[in-house]
Design a protein around this motif. Structure first.
Motif, PDB file in Angstrom:
ATOM      1  N   ALA A  74     -10.293  -5.208  -4.524  1.00  9.05           N
ATOM      2  CA  ALA A  74     -11.377  -4.718  -3.665  1.00  9.05           C
ATOM      3  C   ALA A  74     -11.586  -3.229  -3.881  1.00  9.05           C
ATOM      4  O   ALA A  74     -10.626  -2.476  -4.073  1.00  9.05           O
ATOM      5  CB  ALA A  74     -11.068  -4.995  -2.194  1.00  9.05           C
ATOM      6  N   LEU A  75     -12.835  -2.826  -3.845  1.00  9.14           N
ATOM      7  CA  LEU A  75     -13.229  -1.415  -3.820  1.00  9.14           C
ATOM      8  C   LEU A  75     -13.859  -1.139  -2.464  1.00  9.14           C
ATOM      9  O   LEU A  75     -14.821  -1.815  -2.072  1.00  9.14           O
ATOM     10  CB  LEU A  75     -14.242  -1.113  -4.930  1.00  9.14           C
ATOM     11  N   LEU A  76     -13.335  -0.151  -1.763  1.00  4.91           N
ATOM     12  CA  LEU A  76     -13.978   0.340  -0.547  1.00  4.91           C
ATOM     13  C   LEU A  76     -14.839   1.527  -0.975  1.00  4.91           C
ATOM     14  O   LEU A  76     -14.352   2.641  -1.170  1.00  4.91           O
ATOM     15  CB  LEU A  76     -12.935   0.755   0.493  1.00  4.91           C
ATOM     16  N   HIS A  77     -16.120   1.263  -1.149  1.00  2.00           N
ATOM     17  CA  HIS A  77     -17.063   2.265  -1.678  1.00  2.00           C
ATOM     18  C   HIS A  77     -17.650   3.021  -0.489  1.00  2.00           C
ATOM     19  O   HIS A  77     -18.669   2.638   0.086  1.00  2.00           O
ATOM     20  CB  HIS A  77     -18.138   1.554  -2.487  1.00  2.00           C
ATOM     21  N   MET A  78     -17.024   4.159  -0.143  1.00  2.00           N
ATOM     22  CA  MET A  78     -17.271   4.842   1.125  1.00  2.00           C
ATOM     23  C   MET A  78     -18.144   6.077   0.973  1.00  2.00           C
ATOM     24  O   MET A  78     -18.113   6.964   1.817  1.00  2.00           O
ATOM     25  CB  MET A  78     -15.921   5.212   1.763  1.00  2.00           C
ATOM     26  N   GLN A  79     -18.950   6.128  -0.088  1.00  2.00           N
ATOM     27  CA  GLN A  79     -19.819   7.282  -0.306  1.00  2.00           C
ATOM     28  C   GLN A  79     -21.127   6.783  -0.904  1.00  2.00           C
ATOM     29  O   GLN A  79     -21.108   5.952  -1.819  1.00  2.00           O
ATOM     30  CB  GLN A  79     -19.137   8.287  -1.233  1.00  2.00           C
ATOM     31  N   VAL A  80     -22.254   7.302  -0.416  1.00  2.00           N
ATOM     32  CA  VAL A  80     -23.528   6.693  -0.789  1.00  2.00           C
ATOM     33  C   VAL A  80     -24.391   7.548  -1.708  1.00  2.00           C
ATOM     34  O   VAL A  80     -25.434   7.086  -2.165  1.00  2.00           O
ATOM     35  CB  VAL A  80     -24.358   6.338   0.475  1.00  2.00           C
ATOM     36  N   ALA A  81     -23.997   8.770  -2.012  1.00  2.00           N
ATOM     37  CA  ALA A  81     -24.816   9.619  -2.878  1.00  2.00           C
ATOM     38  C   ALA A  81     -24.918   9.000  -4.270  1.00  2.00           C
ATOM     39  O   ALA A  81     -24.021   8.278  -4.724  1.00  2.00           O
ATOM     40  CB  ALA A  81     -24.211  11.014  -2.970  1.00  2.00           C
ATOM     41  N   LEU A  82     -26.003   9.286  -4.970  1.00  2.00           N
ATOM     42  CA  LEU A  82     -26.254   8.663  -6.271  1.00  2.00           C
ATOM     43  C   LEU A  82     -25.110   8.920  -7.243  1.00  2.00           C
ATOM     44  O   LEU A  82     -24.694   8.010  -7.981  1.00  2.00           O
ATOM     45  CB  LEU A  82     -27.575   9.174  -6.853  1.00  2.00           C
ATOM     46  N   LEU A  89     -19.130   2.724 -10.855  1.00  2.00           N
ATOM     47  CA  LEU A  89     -19.168   1.770 -11.967  1.00  2.00           C
ATOM     48  C   LEU A  89     -17.891   1.817 -12.791  1.00  2.00           C
ATOM     49  O   LEU A  89     -17.587   0.872 -13.526  1.00  2.00           O
ATOM     50  CB  LEU A  89     -20.381   2.061 -12.857  1.00  2.00           C
ATOM     51  N   ALA A  90     -17.135   2.902 -12.665  1.00  2.00           N
ATOM     52  CA  ALA A  90     -15.861   2.994 -13.380  1.00  2.00           C
ATOM     53  C   ALA A  90     -14.799   2.090 -12.778  1.00  2.00           C
ATOM     54  O   ALA A  90     -13.773   1.825 -13.409  1.00  2.00           O
ATOM     55  CB  ALA A  90     -15.374   4.439 -13.379  1.00  2.00           C
ATOM     56  N   VAL A  91     -15.053   1.631 -11.555  1.00  2.00           N
ATOM     57  CA  VAL A  91     -14.080   0.791 -10.842  1.00  2.00           C
ATOM     58  C   VAL A  91     -14.489  -0.673 -10.987  1.00  2.00           C
ATOM     59  O   VAL A  91     -15.538  -1.083 -10.476  1.00  2.00           O
ATOM     60  CB  VAL A  91     -14.006   1.167  -9.350  1.00  2.00           C
ATOM     61  N   LYS A  92     -13.664  -1.452 -11.677  1.00  2.00           N
ATOM     62  CA  LYS A  92     -13.921  -2.885 -11.804  1.00  2.00           C
ATOM     63  C   LYS A  92     -13.195  -3.589 -10.659  1.00  2.00           C
ATOM     64  O   LYS A  92     -11.974  -3.524 -10.557  1.00  2.00           O
ATOM     65  CB  LYS A  92     -13.405  -3.401 -13.149  1.00  2.00           C
ATOM     66  N   ALA A  93     -13.959  -4.236  -9.814  1.00  2.00           N
ATOM     67  CA  ALA A  93     -13.378  -4.863  -8.625  1.00  2.00           C
ATOM     68  C   ALA A  93     -14.130  -6.131  -8.281  1.00  2.00           C
ATOM     69  O   ALA A  93     -15.357  -6.200  -8.438  1.00  2.00           O
ATOM     70  CB  ALA A  93     -13.413  -3.900  -7.439  1.00  2.00           C
ATOM     71  N   ASP A  94     -13.394  -7.146  -7.811  1.00  2.00           N
ATOM     72  CA  ASP A  94     -14.025  -8.401  -7.425  1.00  2.00           C
ATOM     73  C   ASP A  94     -14.901  -8.225  -6.189  1.00  2.00           C
ATOM     74  O   ASP A  94     -16.017  -8.733  -6.131  1.00  2.00           O
ATOM     75  CB  ASP A  94     -12.947  -9.456  -7.145  1.00  2.00           C
ATOM     76  N   ARG A  95     -14.375  -7.505  -5.203  1.00  2.00           N
ATOM     77  CA  ARG A  95     -15.106  -7.256  -3.968  1.00  2.00           C
ATOM     78  C   ARG A  95     -15.469  -5.777  -3.928  1.00  2.00           C
ATOM     79  O   ARG A  95     -14.600  -4.911  -4.067  1.00  2.00           O
ATOM     80  CB  ARG A  95     -14.267  -7.643  -2.752  1.00  2.00           C
ATOM     81  N   ARG A  96     -16.724  -5.500  -3.754  1.00  2.00           N
ATOM     82  CA  ARG A  96     -17.219  -4.121  -3.701  1.00  2.00           C
ATOM     83  C   ARG A  96     -17.874  -3.928  -2.329  1.00  2.00           C
ATOM     84  O   ARG A  96     -19.012  -4.362  -2.122  1.00  2.00           O
ATOM     85  CB  ARG A  96     -18.202  -3.851  -4.841  1.00  2.00           C
TER      86      ARG A  96
END
Length: 341
Positions: A74-82, A89-96
């Protein structure tokens, strides 16, 4: 993944503590900014990968190299800026897992396949805590315990020896419109010094922070200690541990102070303290956010979108010196500080 900024990074630490307590077998990797790593990079049980945004594309390439061949559950993608979305994209994760639609921007939805629950009226820390809810976990305790090394404690003890009640003044926010006027900082410093408080100016090494400190020093009657540019993030944490209060606008030092348990005399008009003020205790803040909304938008804060920043020229003038002196005195009384009459 939360690379910046200092205040937001402190909000992630309780989430790390919750994951370690509730899912102790989980391997944790934190993709974090270069500066921010200096604050949290020694948290035990966490692998850190540094993103140096100052390097631009080269910084992104370094992250890709560090993560090459790896995959996460899992990736916890906690930032929304472009830039952060592209970096993810550098993080390969099943759950994003990303933000809900209302809090997304810069095409954030294209980089995630799950979203946290849509909520409003939350403090930023609580919003970040909700990222573990899709994993079946829930943050019920907020704990920081950011490590502070012995050498930082020793340095702080040299600067602030003994047990004299101490007020730190951290006058600058990265959003400069949130800063208070120089003469108002000086007035509060003089009041605290006259009451017997030891006062120390703190801040980073940037030319802008040095200039603001010099302006304040030129305006005061009782000259405070000047530690501007002399501390590191860890030294600052150690200074907080030897201080009773800190006076600051909405800024990274505000949230570091809250994490350290130091009482915060917060200056709020441009931002809503219930969303981005000191998480644990906002009793000592001056809140003029509603007044700012009425002045600049012609409506109460309850009628503008949650999280709206009112970063208008002169907005901080709504926080007057007597307001903050009142909060200072109330806090000193609460702490039972032995001040002069």
């Amino acid at each position: 993944m939360r690379t910046s900024a200092i205040g937001d990074v402190t909000h992630v630490v309780p989430l790390i503590r919750t994951l370690q307590a509730q899912a102790p077998g989980t391997a944790l990797t934190w993709l974090v900014g270069k500066l921010e790593r200096k604050l949290v990079g020694d948290l035990p049980g966490v692998e850190f990968i540094t993103f140096d945004k100052g390097k631009g594309r080269e910084g992104m390439r370094e992250v890709r190299q560090a993560l090459a061949g790896r995959r996460f559950d899992a990736l916890l993608h906690m930032q929304v800026a472009l830039r952060s979305n592209l970096l993810s994209l550098a993080v390969k994760a099943d759950r994003r897992i990303g933000y809900d639609h209302a809090r997304s921007k810069d095409l954030h939805g294209l980089f995630v396949n799950e979203r946290i629950a849509a909520r409003t009226g939350e403090h930023v820390l609580d919003a970040m805590a909700s990222f573990i809810e899709p994993l079946g976990l829930k943050q019920t305790e907020v704990r920081w315990d950011i490590p502070v090394p012995d050498d930082a404690h020793a340095w702080a003890a040299e600067q602030l020896p003994g047990d004299t009640p101490t007020l730190l003044v951290s006058p600058m926010s990265s959003h400069t419109v949130r800063n208070w006027r120089v003469d108002r900082y000086a007035a509060l410093i003089d009041h605290a010094a006259a009451r017997g408080m030891r006062v120390a100016l703190v801040g980073g090494p940037s030319p802008a922070e040095r200039e603001l400190a010099d302006q304040i020093l030129a305006a005061v009657t009782h000259t405070p200690m000047d530690l501007t540019g002399k501390d590191t993030l860890k030294r600052f944490m150690a200074l907080l541990g030897r201080s009773s209060m800190i006076l600051t606008p909405d800024s990274g030092p505000m949230h570091m102070a809250n994490a350290a348990g130091t009482k915060v005399l917060g200056l709020h008009a441009a931002s809503n303290p219930h969303r981005s003020g000191p998480y644990s205790d906002r009793r000592w803040c001056v809140d003029r956010y509603d007044a700012a909304s009425r002045k600049f938008f012609g409506k109460p804060a309850s009628e503008i979108p949650w999280g709206t920043k009112i970063e208008k020229e002169g907005v901080m003038d709504l926080v007057e010196v007597p307001d903050m002196i009142g909060r200072f005195e109330a806090c000193a009384d609460f702490l039972k500080l032995p001040l002069r009459a």
